[in-house]
Design a protein around this motif. Structure first.
Motif: not given
Lengths: 95, 291
Positions: B40-45
């Motif tokens: 979730k974190d890396s996709s958001r970035i």
């Protein structure tokens, strides 16, 4: 850190097409950047600049080892993967 | 024009960067179901960076955020709203309060990012029986709401059934969605057709939803795009008929007449509006293919 202790490390990205896998770990003796894969030969300098720019913008410390396994990632993808890996690394350091 | 809106997995740079080349009217950068919890974190970035630096040939760009019942949605919004996207696709909207909460969060972010308040539109995914029941109230909960979309798999599960080839379980829901959308003045967009190899099934479903009055359909594979466009685009005969109707209506208006006959059929205001809509679609088709 004592020599017997495991150094924290974090990864982000994949080795799929147009992506890259970035690994960030603690190191001693300044920033070390290693790049391998499809963009390594032609774009090394631009990729290194991008990595340094992203780490600096996040207040990243000097003692870091950054390893990039590239499979044709554009500049913006490399930047996103470095940012995600560094934020994960920072979180791991706080644990 | 929202004939097709293509889902693109939020953690796949290849699809995020090349998805607009497949010719859909809109793009949906997916931070929800297409992304595992650990990414979730890396996709958001990644999605934020792609949105910041790419143009997408002027297509309508939306982001499906994680639901308001998760820990992710505020971070999702904070990442993408400053990128001046066209809209947010919100999963599992059950009540108008969900939209009011979202409206407040969007306004705060828009204000901080110097984005005009209200610029970020909201596409509501109604994926539960309660959400479907509240469709009209949800669609009118904020002027940001621009479309309502029935759920697929989640909705079938909530109805305690499963998805069938015939779509029996969604039939009444699709009809209700049209009524709610038209009453609220928003678009009705259909859910995805999950079987990417069943071209005949996709055609059957798209013909049915077009006849009901839907404005378009979400797609999960580029191969579905031309099929849906072919079905949703007006035929040459429809365009010709629409031209005749609009011309006759203009002539009647110039002569001070209220109604006019075209090919032996009385043409009144609703028919003229429909004809204008057909021409609008046809105009968009000839201007640039996809748009």
């Amino acid at each position: 850190m004592s020599s017997g202790e495991t150094l924290p490390a974090a990864q982000a990205g994949t080795v799929e097409s147009m992506d890259c896998l970035v690994t960030i770990a603690a190191s001693s003796g300044g920033r070390r950047i290693e790049i391998s894969g499809s963009g390594a030969a032609r774009f090394r300098s631009a990729m290194e600049n991008k990595i340094i720019q992203v780490l600096d913008s996040l207040g990243g410390p000097g003692d870091l080892s950054v390893t990039v396994q590239d499979n044709g990632a554009l500049d913006i993808v490399l930047g996103a993967r470095v940012e995600a890996a560094y934020l994960r690394f920072r979180e791991a350091m706080l644990r | 024009m929202r004939r097709t809106m293509l889902y693109l997995p939020g953690n796949n740079p290849n699809m995020l960067l090349r998805g607009h080349l497949f010719g859909s009217d809109g793009l949906i950068f997916d931070l929800e179901d297409a992304v595992s919890r650990s990414e979730k974190d890396s996709s958001r970035i990644l999605v934020r960076e792609v949105l910041r630096h790419s143009g997408f040939d002027g297509r309508e760009v939306t982001v499906r955020i994680n639901g308001l019942d998760t820990e992710y949605w505020r971070d999702d919004l904070a990442a993408v709203v400053p990128c001046r996207i066209h809209g947010i696709r919100v999963p599992k909207v059950d009540t108008p309060q969900t939209i009011r909460d979202l409206d407040d969060a969007l306004s705060a972010l828009e204000s901080r990012a110097s984005v005009p308040i209200g610029a970020t539109k909201v596409f509501c995914l109604l994926e539960t029986a309660l959400g479907v029941w509240n469709a009209y109230d949800i669609a009118t909960a904020s002027p940001r709401v621009t479309a309502i979309i029935p759920g697929g798999e989640d909705l079938a599960a909530d109805l305690r059934t499963s998805r069938s080839k015939e779509g029996t379980e969604l039939e009444w829901i699709r009809r209700m969605m049209i009524v709610a959308a038209r009453a609220a003045g928003v678009d009705a967009l259909d859910t995805v057709f999950p079987s990417v190899t069943d071209e005949e099934g996709l055609r059957r479903e798209a013909l049915f939803t077009k006849q009901l009055g839907f404005d378009g359909k979400s797609v999960i594979h580029p191969a579905q795009i031309p099929i849906i466009h072919e079905i949703y685009d007006p035929t040459e005969a429809e365009v010709e008929k629409a031209r005749k109707i609009v011309a006759a209506a203009r002539e009647a208006a110039a002569r001070g007449l209220g109604a006019v006959s075209v090919d032996g059929r009385m043409v009144d205001l609703p028919v003229v509006r429909r004809a204008e809509f057909t021409l609008e679609r046809a105009g968009a088709m000839t201007e640039g293919g996809a748009r």
